[in-house]
Structures are given as C-alpha cells and as structure tokens.
Design a protein around this motif. Structure first.
Motif, mmCIF file in Angstrom:
data_model
loop_
_atom_site.group_PDB
_atom_site.id
_atom_site.type_symbol
_atom_site.label_atom_id
_atom_site.label_comp_id
_atom_site.label_asym_id
_atom_site.label_seq_id
_atom_site.Cartn_x
_atom_site.Cartn_y
_atom_site.Cartn_z
ATOM 1 N N GLY A 154 8.043 9.203 4.390
ATOM 2 C CA GLY A 154 7.191 8.427 3.481
ATOM 3 C C GLY A 154 5.740 8.654 3.857
ATOM 4 N N CYS A 155 4.851 8.024 3.101
ATOM 5 C CA CYS A 155 3.418 8.289 3.288
ATOM 6 C C CYS A 155 2.744 7.239 4.151
ATOM 7 C CB CYS A 155 2.733 8.358 1.927
ATOM 8 S SG CYS A 155 2.557 6.750 1.150
ATOM 9 N N SER A 156 3.502 6.251 4.612
ATOM 10 C CA SER A 156 3.045 5.088 5.387
ATOM 11 C C SER A 156 2.449 4.001 4.501
ATOM 12 C CB SER A 156 2.086 5.448 6.533
ATOM 13 O OG SER A 156 0.756 5.430 6.108
ATOM 14 N N GLY A 157 2.413 4.258 3.191
ATOM 15 C CA GLY A 157 1.882 3.244 2.271
ATOM 16 C C GLY A 157 2.679 1.952 2.310
ATOM 17 N N CYS A 158 3.983 2.057 2.515
ATOM 18 C CA CYS A 158 4.809 0.830 2.573
ATOM 19 C C CYS A 158 4.460 0.025 3.819
ATOM 20 C CB CYS A 158 6.295 1.189 2.548
ATOM 21 S SG CYS A 158 6.851 1.832 0.951
ATOM 22 N N HIS A 159 4.177 0.708 4.922
ATOM 23 C CA HIS A 159 3.742 -0.020 6.124
ATOM 24 C C HIS A 159 2.347 -0.619 5.922
ATOM 25 C CE1 HIS A 159 7.184 1.429 8.471
ATOM 26 N NE2 HIS A 159 6.841 0.513 9.355
ATOM 27 N N ASP A 197 10.127 2.728 -2.861
ATOM 28 C CA ASP A 197 10.851 3.657 -3.734
ATOM 29 C C ASP A 197 11.337 4.918 -3.028
ATOM 30 O OD1 ASP A 197 10.642 1.975 -5.857
ATOM 31 O OD2 ASP A 197 8.996 3.035 -6.842
ATOM 32 N N CYS A 198 10.617 5.401 -2.015
ATOM 33 C CA CYS A 198 11.088 6.606 -1.314
ATOM 34 C C CYS A 198 12.415 6.316 -0.614
ATOM 35 C CB CYS A 198 10.057 7.092 -0.305
ATOM 36 S SG CYS A 198 8.587 7.797 -1.070
ATOM 37 N N ALA A 199 12.525 5.148 -0.003
ATOM 38 C CA ALA A 199 13.764 4.771 0.681
ATOM 39 C C ALA A 199 14.879 4.495 -0.325
ATOM 40 C CB ALA A 199 13.525 3.540 1.557
ATOM 41 N N GLY A 221 9.363 -0.404 -5.260
ATOM 42 C CA GLY A 221 7.910 -0.471 -5.430
ATOM 43 C C GLY A 221 7.268 0.672 -4.679
ATOM 44 N N CYS A 222 6.114 1.080 -5.134
ATOM 45 C CA CYS A 222 5.421 2.216 -4.495
ATOM 46 C C CYS A 222 3.941 1.900 -4.329
ATOM 47 C CB CYS A 222 5.635 3.477 -5.325
ATOM 48 S SG CYS A 222 4.863 4.955 -4.601
ATOM 49 N N PRO A 223 3.630 1.135 -3.275
ATOM 50 C CA PRO A 223 4.557 0.456 -2.371
ATOM 51 C C PRO A 223 4.935 -0.907 -2.935
ATOM 52 C CG PRO A 223 2.318 0.059 -1.651
ATOM 53 C CD PRO A 223 2.214 0.923 -2.885
HETATM 54 S S1 SF4 Z 1 7.307 4.276 -1.744
HETATM 55 FE FE1 SF4 Z 1 5.215 4.944 -2.238
HETATM 56 S S2 SF4 Z 1 3.940 3.910 -0.698
HETATM 57 FE FE2 SF4 Z 1 6.063 3.827 0.085
HETATM 58 S S3 SF4 Z 1 6.279 5.667 1.384
HETATM 59 FE FE3 SF4 Z 1 6.935 6.237 -0.683
HETATM 60 S S4 SF4 Z 1 5.110 7.122 -1.653
HETATM 61 FE FE4 SF4 Z 1 4.424 5.959 0.119
#
Ligand code: SF4
Length: 180
Positions: free
Chosen positions: A13-18, A84-86, A148-150
């Motif tokens: 992931g991009c760390s946006g969720c964290h 959403d990535c997970a 969600g993203c995030p």
């Molecule tokens: S869901 Fe969106 S914010 Fe979270 S890791 Fe994926 S791209 Fe990044």
C-alpha cells in the motif's frame, strides 16, 4: 477490562491508510487507554507477538507479503482489512491486467531509460513480486473489512473502538460515516 494488544501492518500500500489512522488525532489517547500498540510502522515494533486486533493496510504483492500475512493470521484474533488495497487490491492491483515481465520492462527498461537499454533491478534484498496482486481474503480469513482509499479517520476510529470494547462494529453505522 484488561488492556488489549493492537498491531497495524503495512503490506502493498501507499501508507495513506496509516496516515488516515493518524488522523484520529487526540482520540489516539482513547485507543492507548484500551490497548498497547505492540507492532506498527508508527511505533517501529519489529516482532509480531500474539495480539487481539491487527489492522492490515495494502494487498499481497510479493512472497514476503504472503509469508507475513500468514504469520499475522496465526498471531491475531481479529484481522481487519484496512482500505481498498487490502480489500480488493485497488491501485496495487492495476498491474494484474498485464504480465509481470511487461510491467518490469515498461517501468525500468523503457521508462527509466529512453534508449531502451535500462535494466530491471535484481538484488537479493529486493521484494520478489508475485505474478498477480491479491487482496487479503484470497490468502487468509479476514474478520472485518473497512473500505475506502483511504478509509476516513472517523470510520477507522469507530471500528477500532468497537473491537477494543469487545463489540462488533455495525456495518450500517460505518456506511453513514464519510470514508475515502
Ligand atoms: S487504499 Fe488507498 S490510501 Fe490505502 S494503501 Fe491503498 S492506495 Fe493507499
């Protein structure tokens, strides 16, 4: 009530969720009253002890992610797919429409080097990417999903707070919160 153990993990992931998790701001103190954060990119815990709850950001993109997720599943009672990535691979899964060699060639041979003479990096310390990116539920049993993203910080806090108080979050309540 005995304090719980909480982990948060960052896979593909991009760390946006964290970042969104950190946006719960001062409510982190409510979390800290109920749980010790024993492993997380934000506390730099390296080992994965037995925990009550794990939030997992990102999808499974490599052999290392795959092994880590299997290990996390063995160590945690409640595994939450965060974002959403997970849940469905999202951005990281966009490469699933192509074969892996073409992705590497496009990224390194053609994009990095205009003369087409670039090289795909090859070093034992680099992740070995899997041919296809997978959402968590294709690898292990997932107990709860938070899309969600995030996901919005309010939604993350709500879900976390409910589990920390031994309640299962109400999905319709999550839907009413603004997320992503
Ligand atoms: S869901 Fe969106 S914010 Fe979270 S890791 Fe994926 S791209 Fe990044």
């Amino acid at each position: 009530m005995q304090k719980k153990k909480l982990a948060t993990v960052w896979l593909g992931g991009c760390s946006g969720c964290h970042m969104s998790l950190l946006d719960i701001d001062e409510r982190i103190l409510d979390v800290a009253r109920l749980a010790d954060i024993v492993k997380s990119p934000v506390v730099d815990g390296k080992e994965m002890p037995e925990v009550d709850i794990t939030l997992v950001e990102g999808s499974v993109t490599s052999d290392e992610h795959y092994r880590e997720l299997i290990h996390i599943r063995k160590k945690t009672k409640v595994l939450i797919a965060l974002g959403d990535c997970a849940v469905m691979t999202n951005v990281t899964g966009m490469r699933n429409y192509f074969n892996l060699k073409d992705v590497f060639d496009t990224a390194y041979v053609h994009a990095v080097s205009n003369d087409g003479e670039g090289q795909v990096p090859d070093h034992p310390s680099l992740l070995k990417l899997n041919e296809k990116v997978q959402p968590l539920h294709e690898v292990v049993k997932v107990d709860f999903v938070l899309p969600g993203c995030p996901p919005d910080a309010d939604a993350i806090f709500y879900v976390l707070f409910e589990f920390l108080n031994d309640r299962v979050p109400n999905l319709s309540a999550v839907k009413k919160l603004k997320y992503g």
